[in-house]
Design an enzyme around this catalytic site. Sequence first.
Site, mmCIF file in Angstrom:
data_model
loop_
_atom_site.group_PDB
_atom_site.id
_atom_site.type_symbol
_atom_site.label_atom_id
_atom_site.label_comp_id
_atom_site.label_asym_id
_atom_site.label_seq_id
_atom_site.Cartn_x
_atom_site.Cartn_y
_atom_site.Cartn_z
ATOM 1 N N ASN A 7 0.871 -1.171 0.000
ATOM 2 C CA ASN A 7 0.000 0.000 0.000
ATOM 3 C C ASN A 7 0.911 1.225 0.000
ATOM 4 O O ASN A 7 1.530 1.553 1.009
ATOM 5 C CB ASN A 7 -0.915 0.006 1.224
ATOM 6 C CG ASN A 7 -1.889 1.169 1.239
ATOM 7 O OD1 ASN A 7 -1.554 2.293 0.889
ATOM 8 N ND2 ASN A 7 -3.116 0.909 1.662
ATOM 9 N N GLU A 37 -3.906 1.755 -3.195
ATOM 10 C CA GLU A 37 -4.071 3.166 -2.861
ATOM 11 C C GLU A 37 -3.150 4.036 -3.717
ATOM 12 O O GLU A 37 -2.349 4.819 -3.209
ATOM 13 C CB GLU A 37 -3.823 3.410 -1.363
ATOM 14 C CG GLU A 37 -4.543 4.646 -0.850
ATOM 15 C CD GLU A 37 -4.519 4.784 0.666
ATOM 16 O OE1 GLU A 37 -5.049 5.786 1.158
ATOM 17 O OE2 GLU A 37 -4.001 3.879 1.354
ATOM 18 N N TYR A 151 -7.798 -3.843 -2.587
ATOM 19 C CA TYR A 151 -7.735 -2.798 -1.570
ATOM 20 C C TYR A 151 -9.097 -2.751 -0.892
ATOM 21 O O TYR A 151 -10.052 -2.179 -1.406
ATOM 22 C CB TYR A 151 -7.385 -1.442 -2.193
ATOM 23 C CG TYR A 151 -7.353 -0.298 -1.205
ATOM 24 C CD1 TYR A 151 -6.789 -0.461 0.059
ATOM 25 C CD2 TYR A 151 -7.883 0.945 -1.520
ATOM 26 C CE1 TYR A 151 -6.751 0.575 0.977
ATOM 27 C CE2 TYR A 151 -7.853 1.992 -0.617
ATOM 28 C CZ TYR A 151 -7.286 1.802 0.627
ATOM 29 O OH TYR A 151 -7.259 2.827 1.538
ATOM 30 N N ASP A 192 -4.108 -4.880 0.742
ATOM 31 C CA ASP A 192 -4.541 -4.289 2.003
ATOM 32 C C ASP A 192 -6.038 -4.537 2.132
ATOM 33 O O ASP A 192 -6.850 -3.862 1.507
ATOM 34 C CB ASP A 192 -4.234 -2.786 1.987
ATOM 35 C CG ASP A 192 -4.777 -2.071 3.222
ATOM 36 O OD1 ASP A 192 -5.222 -2.749 4.170
ATOM 37 O OD2 ASP A 192 -4.759 -0.819 3.226
ATOM 38 N N ASP A 320 2.564 4.722 5.156
ATOM 39 C CA ASP A 320 2.293 4.258 6.516
ATOM 40 C C ASP A 320 2.119 2.747 6.569
ATOM 41 O O ASP A 320 1.752 2.202 7.606
ATOM 42 C CB ASP A 320 1.055 4.955 7.079
ATOM 43 C CG ASP A 320 -0.145 4.816 6.170
ATOM 44 O OD1 ASP A 320 0.016 4.383 5.016
ATOM 45 O OD2 ASP A 320 -1.267 5.151 6.610
ATOM 46 N N HIS A 321 2.368 2.070 5.441
ATOM 47 C CA HIS A 321 2.338 0.601 5.367
ATOM 48 C C HIS A 321 3.731 0.082 5.031
ATOM 49 O O HIS A 321 4.581 0.823 4.520
ATOM 50 C CB HIS A 321 1.364 0.126 4.284
ATOM 51 C CG HIS A 321 -0.071 0.362 4.605
ATOM 52 N ND1 HIS A 321 -0.960 -0.647 4.886
ATOM 53 C CD2 HIS A 321 -0.786 1.515 4.687
ATOM 54 C CE1 HIS A 321 -2.154 -0.140 5.120
ATOM 55 N NE2 HIS A 321 -2.074 1.171 5.010
ATOM 56 N N HIS A 589 4.841 12.582 31.833
ATOM 57 C CA HIS A 589 6.215 13.017 31.584
ATOM 58 C C HIS A 589 6.454 14.471 31.966
ATOM 59 O O HIS A 589 7.596 14.930 31.887
ATOM 60 C CB HIS A 589 6.568 12.824 30.104
ATOM 61 C CG HIS A 589 6.227 11.484 29.550
ATOM 62 N ND1 HIS A 589 5.067 11.242 28.848
ATOM 63 C CD2 HIS A 589 6.886 10.298 29.613
ATOM 64 C CE1 HIS A 589 5.031 9.971 28.477
ATOM 65 N NE2 HIS A 589 6.120 9.371 28.940
ATOM 66 N N CYS A 612 -0.784 13.986 25.024
ATOM 67 C CA CYS A 612 0.652 13.820 25.248
ATOM 68 C C CYS A 612 1.386 13.876 23.911
ATOM 69 O O CYS A 612 0.934 13.310 22.906
ATOM 70 C CB CYS A 612 0.924 12.489 25.956
ATOM 71 S SG CYS A 612 2.679 12.129 26.225
#
Length: 639
Positions: A7, A37, A151, A192, A320-321, A589, A612
């Site tokens: 992807n 994609e 997909y 995907d 991001d894959h 933190h 955060c």
Amino acid sequence: MKIVTYNVNGLRQRVSQFGSLLKLLNSFDADIICIQETKLRRQELSADLAIADGYESFFSCTRTSDKGRTGYSGVATFCRVKSAFSSVEAALPIAAEEGFTGLLGCSRKDEAASAVAEGLVEFSREELLKVDSEGRCIITDHGHFVLFNLYGPRAGDGDSERIQFKLNFFKILEKRWESLLCRGRRIFVVGDLNIAPSAIDRCEAGPDFEKNEFRTWFRSMLVESGGHFFDVFRAKNPNRREAFTCWPSNTGAEQFNYGTRIDHILCAGPCLHEEHDVEGHNLVTCHVKECAILTEYKRWKPGSATRWKGGWNIKLEGSDHAPVYTCLREIPDVSEHSTPSLAARYLPMVHGLQQTLVSVLMRRQATKQVKSDVVSSSFPDECIISGGCSHVKRSIANCDVNGTDISCRSLDQDSRNPILKVVGHSEDFKEEAACSTTIVFNEEYARPLPNKRTRKRARKSQQLSLRSFFQKSQNLDDGIENSTNDISTSQTGVLNSNNQSQEAPVMDHHRCGTMQNDTNGISSSQGQEEPDRPCSPTQNNTNGNASSQGQEEQDGSRYLEKQKKSDALLEWQRIQQLMQNSIPLCKGHREPCVSRVVKKPGPNFGHRFYVCARAEGPSSNPEANCGYFRWASTKSRPK
């Protein structure tokens, strides 16, 4: 044979990242590369995105603009081959189909029609077209197996419309798989699917994770649950944990490998051996050598800056894959065949429409006509055309200005718009002429029409050299000096007119150069220089006062502008300090939080909140996000 699924989260971005499509494909060193994609519309397909030397490609693009989904998904399959024609390579498909319903297009329509009609008669044509309208599937038939590049649609919680679409998508797809398996075909499904089947495939999965209807359906398709398909990765890596292929793009989760496994390779059907009915013989055992995740394609790599210590401003390149690959063994060649007609090499938007000989000749004739019209319209209304031609409608006498010889037959002149009809050598305006024609513009001067050699010489003389780009422009400096002198002269003229009644002019023995008459510095209309005039010392003093006054005004404006910039900078620093003081500290933190805005439609849409700043990760890791959350006091204004 090596098969890769990836992807890319935008094919154009990945091609730009690697430098070219060929470099991207060669980086996998694979025979078949399935991409999801692509985010390309059909009219956006071009040679740099679809064609690479040594590869044949097949695309499916979004065909709907419903809810802004134009260019939203899209899939593509690239096959590495040595020859696109008369090939026996199994990587080159013998047939290809866009979509999986058979209604969009196929390179072998008879087989596609029988396959679709057998299992999909219970669905309406509208339902079939709807699931195929988003460009989510490409099917390639490689002889020994049929490859589905998928997909899968994403459906968020509470989005009933997309949930129903996803249910129909996989329901119709399952029917298509069953019809192929009944005919004895082998199937590979890669892509995907947007489904993590088990808790082991999701970071910190909750107790109800596996109760999701899509995860339940996925597991029912597997051999362990009585289905036909093998999850190839799990078959080769049954107990491997934290084997993820996708990570949230906005939380920095890649740093702590806080993701999910939704990119899959599935296979079903018998092995290629003659004794495939023997126990223990199946497609995975006999032909799958290995299956793994290419983690080197992750955006965040060891050694990269942490996201909460200035790393949020660093743009990470990549999807991001992560790609998943499998290597097959003992895949023999197939019968001789050529590239299917669905390939991108045959798409008109990639290589253009084929031109016929008639269209080329017609276009050339139209170009000549346009050129002749331009020549005809280049003469102004005031021009006078005369000559010793065989036919002239309007007689003209007393023309003794020589022009350019033009080979012609007739000259027609209207009282409003003269038309010059040139026959023969009308393009080149050659000097060999059958008659002499004189062209006079505005009855004052004659300018000969340039021939081909003259035009070429003029273009050559206008060409700039490389040295000219690094030389200081004299015209700009002269223009500035002239404008300054003009202003000074005009101011001097005004001062002199006021002082003439009070002071008598003092004559100097020295003479000035050529003087200008008006305040704008324009020469006399005849273009001649006036005789030398005596200069006045009062005028010189006035020039000095005017220049010093202008310098003071410039210094004052520069000071005011600098003061404004300084005040704006101080105000912006004050605002930043107030914003910094209003940002809360996370409890885990004691570090400043980051602000975000709700983008999901609902009652909280547009509301700002603080979380955060650290990357998302397992709750057991103290270095990961502590989970702090707090709503902001005011609602963000919609832009």
